[in-house]
Write an enzyme that holds these catalytic residues in place. Structure first.
Site: not given
Ligand SMILES: COc1nc2nc(N)nc(N)c2nc1C
Length: 308
Positions: A29, A79, A110, A131, A165, A281, A305
Site C-alpha cells: 500500500d 428480474l 444477487k 437504473r 451492482e 441465467k 430469493k
Molecule cells: C440480467 O439482469 C440482472 N442480472 C443480475 N445479476 C446479478 N449477479 N445480480 C443482479 N443484481 C442482477 N440484476 C439484474 C437486473
C-alpha cells in the site's frame, strides 16, 4: 511532466486493478500511496495535464448542481422471482419448452446494492448512470468515478456498455453508521440504502469516502468480440478490468442450480457484502435471443430469493 503523468497513471491503474478488482495486491500500500501522492503533486503543478481517467478523480471531482436525466438505449429490466425449488423447476421447464434440452445455466450471487450502467468509449469511462425506472436514469458519472473497482480506463480499448451492482461492504456500512450515531445523525437502514444514498450525493467527495464497490454482471454487444456464453462474458469483463463475482458457477442442470441456492442460503452470512438471492441465467447467448423478454423481465433469467 506529461510523460511522468502518463507513466504514473498506467502504473496506478495496473496496481489498482490487482488490488481492487483481483484482490491480489501487486505492491505494498505504501508504494501505491507514494505514487498517488506524486501524481497529485504533478497534477497540482500542471492542472492542464489532468485527465478524466487519472486515478486522482478517485478522491472526487467538482460538485454537481443536479443530476442530469439519461435514457438507457437498452432498458434496464428487472428480474422475475423464484421462491422455491419448484419455482426453479418451473422456470427450467419453460426454458426447455422454448429452446430444447441442450441448455446449461450460470448461477451468480444477487448483490443487494443498486444497479448501475457504465458506458465506455474506446476503453474510457464516459458515462455512469443509475437504473432509475429502467428507461430513464440519473447521470452520476462523477460519483461512480470515485468507486475504486470501477475502471476509469479498460485494459482493452473497447466501446461497450457494462451493467453491474454498486454496493457497500458490510464493514463499511457498520463503521459509517457508527460515525452517524456519534454525530447524532440518522443511520442508514441497510447497506443498499447506504450505497444508494452515497451515490445520490451531489458532492463526489462524499461518495469517495464511502468505500463503495461494484460487481459487473452483464455486458452489451462488443464489436469484434464473439461471445458464445454468458460465462465467457463474465470472464471477459474480468480480463478488461471489472470486478466479477468469483462465486459465479456454470450449472449443467436445474438440480445443480437448486443445490447452489441451498449452499448459499447458509453461506451468504459469511460474505463481506449482502446478497438477497441467486441470479440464474441461461448460459448460451443465442438462446437469450430466442427466449427474449416479457414486458418487465428477461425470460432467460430469474432470481431465486432467499427466505426472509
Ligand atoms: C440480467 O439482469 C440482472 N442480472 C443480475 N445479476 C446479478 N449477479 N445480480 C443482479 N443484481 C442482477 N440484476 C439484474 C437486473
Amino acid at each position: 511532466a506529461e510523460e511522468t503523468l502518463k507513466q504514473l497513471r498506467s502504473e496506478l491503474d495496473d496496481y489498482g486493478y490487482h488490488y481492487y478488482v483481483l484482490d491480489k495486491p501487486k505492491v505494498p500500500d505504501a508504494e501505491y500511496d507514494r505514487l498517488m501522492k506524486q501524481l497529485l503533486e504533478v497534477e497540482e503543478a500542471f492542472p492542464e495535464l489532468k485527465t478524466d481517467d487519472s486515478p486522482s478523480v478517485r478522491i472526487g471531482g467538482p460538485v454537481a448542481s443536479a443530476f442530469k436525466k439519461v435514457t438507457h438505449a437498452v432498458p434496464m429490466m428487472s428480474l422475475s422471482n423464484a421462491f422455491s425449488a419448484d419455482d426453479l423447476r418451473q422456470f427450467d421447464r419453460r426454458v426447455r419448452q422454448a429452446v430444447g434440452d441442450d441448455i446449461s445455466y450460470v448461477c451468480e450471487l444477487k448483490f443487494d446494492g443498486l444497479a448501475v450502467s457504465l458506458t465506455y468509449e474506446n476503453g474510457l469511462l464516459t458515462r455512469g448512470a443509475t437504473r432509475g425506472d429502467g428507461t430513464i436514469g440519473e447521470e452520476i458519472t462523477g460519483n461512480l468515478r470515485t468507486v475504486s473497482s470501477i475502471p476509469l480506463r479498460l485494459r482493452e480499448p473497447v466501446s461497450i456498455e457494462v451493467r453491474g451492482e454498486a454496493y457497500m461492504p458490510k464493514r463499511s456500512f457498520e463503521s459509517l453508521n457508527k460515525a452517524k450515531e456519534e454525530a447524532g445523525e440518522e443511520k442508514f437502514a441497510n447497506p443498499r440504502n447506504a450505497a444508494a444514498g452515497s451515490l445520490r450525493q451531489l458532492d463526489p467527495k462524499i461518495a469517495a469516502k464511502r468505500n463503495l464497490a461494484m460487481f459487473a454482471y452483464s455486458i452489451g454487444e462488443v464489436d469484434g468480440k464473439a461471445l458464445t456464453t454468458h460465462y465467457e462474458g463474465l470472464q471477459f469483463l474480468n480480463e478488461i478490468g471489472f470486478k466479477v463475482s468469483q462465486e459465479a458457477q456454470e450449472c449443467a442442470s436445474i438440480e445443480d442450480v437448486i443445490a447452489f441456492t441451498e449452499t448459499w442460503t447458509e453461506k451468504r452470512h459469511d460474505l463481506p457484502y449482502e446478497i438477497d438471492g441467486i441470479v440464474i441465467k441461461v448460459n448460451n447467448l443465442a438462446q437469450h435471443e430466442t427466449l427474449g423478454f416479457t414486458a418487465k423481465s428477461p425470460r432467460w433469467a430469474t432470481a431465486y430469493k432467499f427466505p426472509a
